[in-house]
Motif scaffolding. Structure first.
Motif, PDB file in Angstrom:
ATOM      1  N   VAL A 341      31.405  39.761  -1.564  1.00 13.44           N
ATOM      2  CA  VAL A 341      32.206  40.818  -0.938  1.00 13.44           C
ATOM      3  C   VAL A 341      33.050  41.468  -2.035  1.00 13.44           C
ATOM      4  CG1 VAL A 341      33.977  41.418   0.748  1.00 13.44           C
ATOM      5  CG2 VAL A 341      32.305  39.627   1.274  1.00 13.44           C
ATOM      6  N   TYR A 342      32.816  42.766  -2.284  1.00 13.65           N
ATOM      7  CA  TYR A 342      33.467  43.470  -3.382  1.00 13.65           C
ATOM      8  C   TYR A 342      34.313  44.625  -2.854  1.00 13.65           C
ATOM      9  CZ  TYR A 342      30.386  41.033  -6.648  1.00 13.65           C
ATOM     10  OH  TYR A 342      29.734  40.072  -7.381  1.00 13.65           O
ATOM     11  N   VAL A 343      35.543  44.733  -3.370  1.00 10.63           N
ATOM     12  CA  VAL A 343      36.380  45.896  -3.056  1.00 10.63           C
ATOM     13  C   VAL A 343      36.466  46.772  -4.301  1.00 10.63           C
ATOM     14  CG1 VAL A 343      37.740  44.728  -1.283  1.00 10.63           C
ATOM     15  CG2 VAL A 343      38.520  44.661  -3.661  1.00 10.63           C
ATOM     16  N   ASP A 344      36.431  48.079  -4.077  1.00  8.91           N
ATOM     17  CA  ASP A 344      36.527  49.020  -5.197  1.00  8.91           C
ATOM     18  C   ASP A 344      37.431  50.172  -4.802  1.00  8.91           C
ATOM     19  OD1 ASP A 344      35.216  49.685  -7.968  1.00  8.91           O
ATOM     20  OD2 ASP A 344      35.273  51.563  -6.854  1.00  8.91           O
ATOM     21  N   GLY A 440      28.914  39.246  10.134  1.00  8.82           N
ATOM     22  CA  GLY A 440      27.623  39.782  10.547  1.00  8.82           C
ATOM     23  C   GLY A 440      26.589  39.873   9.446  1.00  8.82           C
ATOM     24  N   ARG A 441      26.942  39.482   8.234  1.00  6.58           N
ATOM     25  CA  ARG A 441      25.996  39.598   7.117  1.00  6.58           C
ATOM     26  C   ARG A 441      24.838  38.613   7.230  1.00  6.58           C
ATOM     27  NH1 ARG A 441      28.958  38.494   1.772  1.00  6.58           N
ATOM     28  NH2 ARG A 441      29.967  36.949   3.107  1.00  6.58           N
ATOM     29  N   GLN A 442      23.717  39.043   6.698  1.00  3.26           N
ATOM     30  CA  GLN A 442      22.577  38.155   6.538  1.00  3.26           C
ATOM     31  C   GLN A 442      22.761  37.345   5.258  1.00  3.26           C
ATOM     32  OE1 GLN A 442      20.138  37.883   8.907  1.00  3.26           O
ATOM     33  NE2 GLN A 442      21.467  39.319  10.029  1.00  3.26           N
ATOM     34  N   PRO A 443      22.107  36.181   5.128  1.00  2.73           N
ATOM     35  CA  PRO A 443      22.227  35.387   3.904  1.00  2.73           C
ATOM     36  C   PRO A 443      21.870  36.210   2.663  1.00  2.73           C
ATOM     37  CG  PRO A 443      21.139  34.109   5.606  1.00  2.73           C
ATOM     38  CD  PRO A 443      21.266  35.509   6.148  1.00  2.73           C
ATOM     39  N   GLY A 444      22.773  36.203   1.682  1.00  2.00           N
ATOM     40  CA  GLY A 444      22.537  36.930   0.441  1.00  2.00           C
ATOM     41  C   GLY A 444      22.897  38.396   0.484  1.00  2.00           C
ATOM     42  N   GLU A 445      23.220  38.913   1.665  1.00  2.00           N
ATOM     43  CA  GLU A 445      23.565  40.327   1.785  1.00  2.00           C
ATOM     44  C   GLU A 445      24.949  40.577   1.190  1.00  2.00           C
ATOM     45  OE1 GLU A 445      23.264  43.803   5.215  1.00  2.00           O
ATOM     46  OE2 GLU A 445      23.780  41.752   5.798  1.00  2.00           O
ATOM     47  N   ARG A 446      25.084  41.668   0.466  1.00  2.00           N
ATOM     48  CA  ARG A 446      26.333  41.985  -0.224  1.00  2.00           C
ATOM     49  C   ARG A 446      27.101  43.058   0.540  1.00  2.00           C
ATOM     50  NH1 ARG A 446      26.076  42.729  -6.625  1.00  2.00           N
ATOM     51  NH2 ARG A 446      25.750  40.485  -6.376  1.00  2.00           N
ATOM     52  N   LEU A 447      28.416  42.855   0.673  1.00  2.00           N
ATOM     53  CA  LEU A 447      29.279  43.821   1.343  1.00  2.00           C
ATOM     54  C   LEU A 447      30.178  44.492   0.313  1.00  2.00           C
ATOM     55  CD1 LEU A 447      30.689  45.162   3.798  1.00  2.00           C
ATOM     56  CD2 LEU A 447      32.132  43.110   3.960  1.00  2.00           C
ATOM     57  N   TYR A 448      30.145  45.828   0.298  1.00  2.00           N
ATOM     58  CA  TYR A 448      31.041  46.608  -0.539  1.00  2.00           C
ATOM     59  C   TYR A 448      32.077  47.290   0.349  1.00  2.00           C
ATOM     60  CZ  TYR A 448      27.960  46.174  -4.601  1.00  2.00           C
ATOM     61  OH  TYR A 448      27.238  45.697  -5.655  1.00  2.00           O
ATOM     62  N   ILE A 449      33.298  47.387  -0.157  1.00  2.00           N
ATOM     63  CA  ILE A 449      34.396  48.044   0.563  1.00  2.00           C
ATOM     64  C   ILE A 449      35.009  49.065  -0.386  1.00  2.00           C
ATOM     65  CG2 ILE A 449      36.602  47.709   1.744  1.00  2.00           C
ATOM     66  CD1 ILE A 449      35.684  44.746   2.177  1.00  2.00           C
ATOM     67  N   ALA A 450      35.004  50.339  -0.005  1.00  2.00           N
ATOM     68  CA  ALA A 450      35.437  51.392  -0.929  1.00  2.00           C
ATOM     69  C   ALA A 450      35.939  52.605  -0.164  1.00  2.00           C
ATOM     70  CB  ALA A 450      34.273  51.783  -1.853  1.00  2.00           C
TER      71      ALA A 450
END
Length: 468
Positions: A341-344, A440-450
């Motif tokens: 999970v990445y915030v930018d 709600g993410r699937q395994p390995g799915e990456r979430l970006y927040i921007a």
């Protein structure tokens, strides 16, 4: 609000500051009292500080952080003033890489308040016929914080004081200081056009207002129009010009969640560096920071350097530069706040471009989703169009933010009307959006927040209070 010896808590001080006007209060043209006048009332805390002044549209905070990290690695004490903060107002005041204590914050808050009250309590005397009493001298939110920073740093006596401009440069509160060792101008692009101008050349003219006679300027040579304006202003002032461009660094590759790249040094030929981030745009900011530090220690003795550029005494070594870059952390810029999970903090069109460039090359193979929030005073339509048409995300969610500057849900719906409704989800609160999207993410799915630094701040605040 009470100051001085009256009892006041840190929380009360923060609440008072948050209620202050955010933008410059226009003074009476006949009133000569400005921030320079008030700094004199404070005892000119800036006069003994050795200042590096940084302006630009994007990357200012990162460049400040990288410079500070390199200098600290070389054994120097640094003080850094940046904006905005994400969660805690004390983030704006860093001494040797750590934000100041609540006690130190409260001390300088009261000192500025006391000086402000004293400045407005002078006996005006007898007014002559037709004369008007001088209006009350006031500070806005940013000016107040900047005065606090100068008082704090004067007390700490750092070797170097790195100051980031707030808005623009020429008229910014930070530009009331003159004793600058170096100025730095980062990437310039269209943002705050209602205040700074609607072309990169006009914006560059505002940023170049931080330049001083004979003081070197290190600048990003990325936009031809902006560079021309900076160089012209520097030439008028006899300020040495040191450009940094893509020709000065080379991307070598990703190594897990690190970036390896090489940089052309002024003194050490090419040096290999590693960034502890997946944000490719940080190569540009790190390159600016390294060059700025090198210029800071550039030898000017022709007998010493034989007519060629040479590192002066005290210049950080290659290893100190390398460790300073590797060890630097600047929150909110492709920051991994939870696993995958990445915030930018991308919050304008150029920032979104850089964000998408990084996402496109992140190596993620298990799918990506995006949580997006944006302020109403940005180029919302174009920013939203960019993220939707990029094709990089399997799912995009939009959220309203607590700030009054947030794009409303109604406005957001209007901007999304041209796209199929089943492609998006909308949330009224960022913390609910975060919890739902993470779970709600699937395994390995990456979430970006921007999309906004306000959103990054709300997300980090939620993470501080909740368990995920």
């Amino acid at each position: 609000m009470k100051f001085g010896n009256d009892m006041i808590t840190f929380e009360e001080a923060v609440a008072y500051l948050k209620d202050m006007p955010r933008f410059t209060v226009k003074k009476n043209p006949a009133d000569s009292r400005d921030l320079k006048w008030f700094l004199k009332k404070l005892g000119n805390p800036e006069k003994n500080l050795r200042i590096i002044h940084v302006a630009g549209t994007n990357g200012k905070g990162s460049v400040c952080a990288y410079m500070s990290s390199i200098l600290r690695e070389a054994g120097y004490c640094t003080a850094v003033f940046t904006s905005p903060h994400l969660v805690d107002m004390r983030e704006r005041f860093a001494v040797n890489g750590k934000m100041i204590s609540e006690e130190a914050f409260l001390q300088v808050y009261c000192a500025v308040g006391d000086a402000l009250q004293e400045a407005n309590s002078v006996n005006p005397g007898v007014l002559l016929p037709g004369e008007e009493a001088a209006p009350e001298f006031v500070l806005n939110f940013y000016e107040y914080l900047f005065c606090m920073a100068l008082l704090c740093f004067a007390e700490e006596k750092p070797d170097y004081c790195i100051i980031e401009t707030g808005l623009g440069g020429r008229l910014d509160a930070t530009n009331y200081v003159d004793n600058k060792l170096l100025t730095v101008i980062t990437r310039i692009s269209l943002d705050h056009v209602q205040y700074l101008g609607d072309t990169t050349a006009k914006i560059a003219a505002e940023k170049a207002g931080i330049l001083r006679p004979g003081v070197p300027v290190v600048y990003l040579d990325g936009d031809a129009d902006a560079s021309a304006v900076i160089c012209r202003k520097a030439s008028e002032l006899g300020a040495p010009q040191i450009p940094v461009s893509k020709k000065d660094y080379t991307f070598l590759g990703f190594r897990k969640k690190y970036i390896d790249f090489s940089l052309r040094s002024e003194y050490y030929n090419y040096i290999s560096l590693t960034l502890h981030t997946i944000a490719r745009y940080q190569m540009e900011n790190a390159a600016l920071a390294v060059r700025a530090v090198e210029v800071l220690f550039r030898s000017t003795d022709p007998e010493e350097n034989g007519g060629r550029l040479c590192a002066g005494a005290g210049c950080p070594t290659v290893e100190e530069i390398r460790q300073g870059i590797l060890g630097c952390f600047w929150q909110g810029r492709m920051e991994e706040v939870l696993p995958e999970v990445y915030v930018d903090g991308a919050h304008n069109d150029d920032g979104i471009r850089a964000f998408l460039d990084t996402v496109e090359q992140d190596g993620c193979t298990e799918g990506r989703r995006l949580l997006f929030g944006v302020a109403a005073d940005k180029d919302c339509r174009h920013m939203i169009q960019r993220v939707i048409t990029s094709g990089l995300f399997d799912r995009i969610a939009f959220t309203h933010m607590r700030t009054a500057r947030s794009l409303s849900l109604e406005e957001l719906k209007g901007l999304l009307a041209a796209y199929p409704e089943d492609r998006f989800t909308m949330y009224t609160e960022a913390d609910t959006a975060l919890r739902t999207e993470v779970s709600g993410r699937q395994p390995g799915e990456r979430l970006y927040i921007a999309g906004s630094l306000y959103l990054v701040g709300e997300i980090k605040e939620s993470l501080d209070h909740d368990q995920f």
